[in-house]
Structures are given as C-alpha cells and as structure tokens.
Design a protein around this motif. Structure first.
Motif, PDB file in Angstrom:
ATOM      1  N   GLY A  52       0.788  -1.224   0.000  1.00 41.43           N
ATOM      2  CA  GLY A  52       0.000   0.000   0.000  1.00 41.43           C
ATOM      3  C   GLY A  52       0.817   1.268   0.000  1.00 41.43           C
ATOM      4  N   CYS A  53       0.200   2.348   0.512  1.00 41.09           N
ATOM      5  CA  CYS A  53       0.799   3.683   0.426  1.00 41.09           C
ATOM      6  C   CYS A  53       1.943   3.903   1.405  1.00 41.09           C
ATOM      7  N   GLY A  54       2.095   3.020   2.395  1.00 42.92           N
ATOM      8  CA  GLY A  54       3.206   3.165   3.333  1.00 42.92           C
ATOM      9  C   GLY A  54       2.966   4.226   4.391  1.00 42.92           C
ATOM     10  N   ILE A  55       3.896   4.300   5.343  1.00 44.54           N
ATOM     11  CA  ILE A  55       3.795   5.222   6.479  1.00 44.54           C
ATOM     12  C   ILE A  55       5.126   5.933   6.648  1.00 44.54           C
ATOM     13  N   ALA A  56       5.086   7.231   6.755  1.00 35.83           N
ATOM     14  CA  ALA A  56       6.314   8.010   6.938  1.00 35.83           C
ATOM     15  C   ALA A  56       6.971   7.626   8.269  1.00 35.83           C
ATOM     16  N   PRO A  57       8.314   7.498   8.314  1.00 34.68           N
ATOM     17  CA  PRO A  57       9.009   7.128   9.549  1.00 34.68           C
ATOM     18  C   PRO A  57       8.648   8.008  10.737  1.00 34.68           C
ATOM     19  N   ALA A  58       8.323   9.278  10.505  1.00 34.56           N
ATOM     20  CA  ALA A  58       7.983  10.187  11.596  1.00 34.56           C
ATOM     21  C   ALA A  58       6.725   9.751  12.335  1.00 34.56           C
ATOM     22  N   ASN A  59       5.902   8.904  11.702  1.00 36.60           N
ATOM     23  CA  ASN A  59       4.647   8.466  12.311  1.00 36.60           C
ATOM     24  C   ASN A  59       4.697   7.034  12.839  1.00 36.60           C
ATOM     25  N   HIS A  60       5.847   6.400  12.812  1.00 34.03           N
ATOM     26  CA  HIS A  60       5.931   4.997  13.200  1.00 34.03           C
ATOM     27  C   HIS A  60       5.534   4.743  14.650  1.00 34.03           C
ATOM     28  N   GLU A  61       5.791   5.672  15.533  1.00 33.10           N
ATOM     29  CA  GLU A  61       5.399   5.522  16.934  1.00 33.10           C
ATOM     30  C   GLU A  61       3.986   6.047  17.162  1.00 33.10           C
ATOM     31  N   ALA A  62       3.668   7.164  16.525  1.00 33.22           N
ATOM     32  CA  ALA A  62       2.387   7.827  16.762  1.00 33.22           C
ATOM     33  C   ALA A  62       1.193   6.972  16.342  1.00 33.22           C
ATOM     34  N   ILE A  63       1.356   6.128  15.320  1.00 36.58           N
ATOM     35  CA  ILE A  63       0.212   5.359  14.833  1.00 36.58           C
ATOM     36  C   ILE A  63      -0.316   4.373  15.869  1.00 36.58           C
ATOM     37  N   PHE A  64       0.479   4.072  16.897  1.00 34.57           N
ATOM     38  CA  PHE A  64       0.025   3.150  17.940  1.00 34.57           C
ATOM     39  C   PHE A  64      -0.649   3.884  19.105  1.00 34.57           C
ATOM     40  N   GLU A  65      -0.777   5.200  18.986  1.00 34.87           N
ATOM     41  CA  GLU A  65      -1.478   5.976  20.002  1.00 34.87           C
ATOM     42  C   GLU A  65      -2.971   6.020  19.681  1.00 34.87           C
ATOM     43  N   GLU A  66      -3.785   6.140  20.727  1.00 34.54           N
ATOM     44  CA  GLU A  66      -5.229   6.172  20.536  1.00 34.54           C
ATOM     45  C   GLU A  66      -5.658   7.393  19.725  1.00 34.54           C
ATOM     46  N   TYR A  67      -6.590   7.178  18.815  1.00 36.01           N
ATOM     47  CA  TYR A  67      -7.241   8.201  17.988  1.00 36.01           C
ATOM     48  C   TYR A  67      -6.309   8.832  16.946  1.00 36.01           C
ATOM     49  N   PHE A  68      -5.130   8.231  16.742  1.00 45.90           N
ATOM     50  CA  PHE A  68      -4.258   8.750  15.691  1.00 45.90           C
ATOM     51  C   PHE A  68      -4.522   7.967  14.416  1.00 45.90           C
ATOM     52  N   SER A  69      -4.663   8.666  13.311  1.00 49.20           N
ATOM     53  CA  SER A  69      -4.856   7.992  12.034  1.00 49.20           C
ATOM     54  C   SER A  69      -4.142   8.773  10.945  1.00 49.20           C
ATOM     55  N   THR A  70      -3.698   8.056   9.932  1.00 48.80           N
ATOM     56  CA  THR A  70      -3.007   8.694   8.821  1.00 48.80           C
ATOM     57  C   THR A  70      -3.936   8.704   7.616  1.00 48.80           C
ATOM     58  N   PRO A  71      -4.187   9.877   7.029  1.00 45.61           N
ATOM     59  CA  PRO A  71      -5.077   9.948   5.865  1.00 45.61           C
ATOM     60  C   PRO A  71      -4.432   9.327   4.643  1.00 45.61           C
ATOM     61  N   ALA A  72      -5.265   8.759   3.797  1.00 42.56           N
ATOM     62  CA  ALA A  72      -4.776   8.179   2.542  1.00 42.56           C
ATOM     63  C   ALA A  72      -5.829   8.401   1.474  1.00 42.56           C
ATOM     64  N   PRO A  73      -5.426   8.721   0.265  1.00 39.69           N
ATOM     65  CA  PRO A  73      -6.377   8.968  -0.814  1.00 39.69           C
ATOM     66  C   PRO A  73      -7.294   7.775  -1.055  1.00 39.69           C
ATOM     67  N   GLY A  74      -8.604   8.020  -0.981  1.00 41.05           N
ATOM     68  CA  GLY A  74      -9.575   6.967  -1.264  1.00 41.05           C
ATOM     69  C   GLY A  74      -9.863   6.040  -0.108  1.00 41.05           C
ATOM     70  N   ALA A  75      -9.106   6.133   0.998  1.00 44.11           N
ATOM     71  CA  ALA A  75      -9.314   5.238   2.138  1.00 44.11           C
ATOM     72  C   ALA A  75     -10.437   5.745   3.018  1.00 44.11           C
ATOM     73  N   GLN A  76     -11.167   4.818   3.628  1.00 47.10           N
ATOM     74  CA  GLN A  76     -12.236   5.177   4.535  1.00 47.10           C
ATOM     75  C   GLN A  76     -11.659   5.728   5.835  1.00 47.10           C
ATOM     76  N   LEU A  77     -12.443   6.599   6.461  1.00 43.58           N
ATOM     77  CA  LEU A  77     -12.026   7.136   7.753  1.00 43.58           C
ATOM     78  C   LEU A  77     -12.059   6.032   8.800  1.00 43.58           C
ATOM     79  N   SER A  78     -11.140   6.096   9.766  1.00 42.12           N
ATOM     80  CA  SER A  78     -11.110   5.099  10.820  1.00 42.12           C
ATOM     81  C   SER A  78     -11.191   5.787  12.176  1.00 42.12           C
ATOM     82  N   SER A  79     -11.411   4.975  13.212  1.00 39.67           N
ATOM     83  CA  SER A  79     -11.525   5.519  14.567  1.00 39.67           C
ATOM     84  C   SER A  79     -10.164   5.861  15.152  1.00 39.67           C
ATOM     85  N   GLY A  80      -9.088   5.323  14.580  1.00 39.04           N
ATOM     86  CA  GLY A  80      -7.763   5.552  15.129  1.00 39.04           C
ATOM     87  C   GLY A  80      -7.500   4.734  16.377  1.00 39.04           C
TER      88      GLY A  80
END
Length: 276
Positions: A194-222
C-alpha cells in the motif's frame, strides 16, 4: 450545583439509552444472521457444498466475535481497555489460518492478492486466540484499506529468537538463558504493498485516535493499532512497523513461547532495519 449538572446528566442518560437500544437491536440482527447460517449448515433447506459450509462457519464465527466485543464493551467491570489475556497453549498457526479463511473472500472482492505462509513447523505458545484474532483483524483491515486494487497483502508466522532480558534472568546471572540459535517466540508479520507510512509516524500510529489519511481510504476511529498494541504487550510481546511513504508497510509482532510473569521486567533490543 445540581441545577448546573442536570443538563449534562440528561444528555449523558439520553446518549447511554440510545446506545443501549442500538446494541439491543444489533444483537437481535446478529442472532438472526447466526441462526440462519446455522440452519443452512444442517442441510434442512437444501444440500450445500463443503466450500459453502466453510463460508457459513465463518459467518457464525464472525457473529460470535462481534457478540463478544459488544459484551466486553458494555462490561462495567472491565471496560474496553481491559485486555488481560486468558492464555491457552496451542499452535498459533491455526489462529492465522482461521483469520485468513474468514477474510480471503473480502480481499478477493477488493481485487487484492492475499497470501499466507505458515511453514511446516508447529508453533506452540500460550495465547488468547480471541484477542490475537482481534490483533490480526485490525492489522489486516488496515492493510486492506490502504492497499489499492491489484496490490498484495501477506500474512506469515515464523519461530524466531527474540533477545530480551528479565529481572529473573539478571538476578540468576543468566542461568537457563536460551542460546541465540534457539527460537523463543513467534514472529507474525502483516505486509502490504500500500501507500506506506512516513518514519515520523511509526510511533504515533500506535497511540489512541491517531490515524493517517490516505487517498480513497475510509475514515477510521484511530483505535485499531492502539488496541493491537495493548493486546500484544499483555501477552509479553512487542509490536512495531517498518515502512516508508509510498513503499508499503510491514507490521510485525512477537509472541513469546513462555507466558510473562508479574515480576518480569522486559527490555527489548531495537529491531534492525528491515528485520521483518
């Protein structure tokens, strides 16, 4: 004070009542779906093929899983943040296979190639199959959402040696410590193109309510990755991601062969780049 708080209390009560009513209706619909699926499996409404029987079993299992999550969410004692596992020793490959069988039709419908690699070796360890299944569902749902049609998602498990230290090992001066060549955990990987994740967000994505936007992807709860992390840590394991923007992602987690004890103080060596 009571006159100030009452409007908030009323709104909270209305919201709680609304949620309770919605959950009640949802449980009713789930019971209908599960009941009809079970009826079809009996053959009383006509003969079914083995493939249809397998699909119906997945429907029943999925309904049971949702019912468990509803009960957990509404449990005032534990609540949604109580991820203490009830561990039973078993071959973790079976859990992966069950999830793969459940999700494969959905991946095919989304024009995604979905592969699994379990190896020939039995991988026995203590784990809560219900919770680990939830980790896998969260990781695979993310992979499906962020991988465009024509892409590939890969699920695998291998026995590995995880270098870690505990209080008991330090106080016993390393007595009984496994050799580096001896596997002491299962390493599970969910990889995608897929679109991948920037290294700057590798830790943040495991925090509650954090989500990374992606073109065409559905919104998530994070919450999916935060929940996955809680569950893996409760098993004494570790979870991490290796990814770069535009180059796909590899989510990896360890599950130890020996269940952790309360006096274990675990420190983890940082995985090498592309360790997955």
């Amino acid at each position: 004070m009571s006159s100030v708080m009452s409007p908030f209390s009323e709104r909270r009560d209305v919201r709680t009542t609304g949620i309770a009513m919605a959950v009640h209706d949802l449980k009713g619909y789930l019971a209908v779906i599960s009941g009809q699926a079970k009826l079809l499996t009996t053959g009383k409404l006509g003969a079914i093929t083995p493939r249809q029987a397998s699909a119906l079993a997945d429907i029943v299992s999925g309904c049971r899983h949702i019912e468990e999550q509803i009960a957990r969410l509404l449990n005032p004692e534990g609540g949604p943040n109580d991820w203490k596992p009830v561990q039973k020793k078993g071959d973790v490959r079976q859990c992966l296979q069950d999830v793969y069988n459940m999700l494969r039709p959905e991946f095919l419908e989304n024009e995604l190639k979905f592969d699994i690699e379990l190896g020939d070796r039995i991988i026995m360890l203590p784990y809560d199959s219900r919770l680990i299944r939830r980790v896998l569902l969260n990781l695979l749902e993310n992979a499906r959402r962020f991988t465009p049609a024509g892409g590939r998602v890969f699920l695998s498990v291998t026995p590995e040696f995880w270098e870690r230290r505990t209080t008991r090992l330090r106080t016993s001066m390393g007595a009984g410590r496994p050799k580096p060549s001896t596997p002491n955990c299962a390493k599970i990987v969910v990889a995608d193109t897929g679109c991948g994740i920037a290294p700057a967000n590798h830790e943040a994505i495991f925090e509650e309510y954090f989500s990374t936007p992606a073109p065409g992807a559905q919104l998530s709860s994070g919450l999916g990755l935060a929940i996955a992390r809680k569950i893996v840590l409760a098993h004494g394991g570790k979870i991490w991601v290796e990814s770069d923007a535009g180059k796909g992602s590899r989510f990896c987690f360890y599950l130890p062969f020996v269940a952790p004890t309360p006096d274990d103080e675990i420190t983890v060596q940082k995985p090498k780049a592309r360790d997955c």
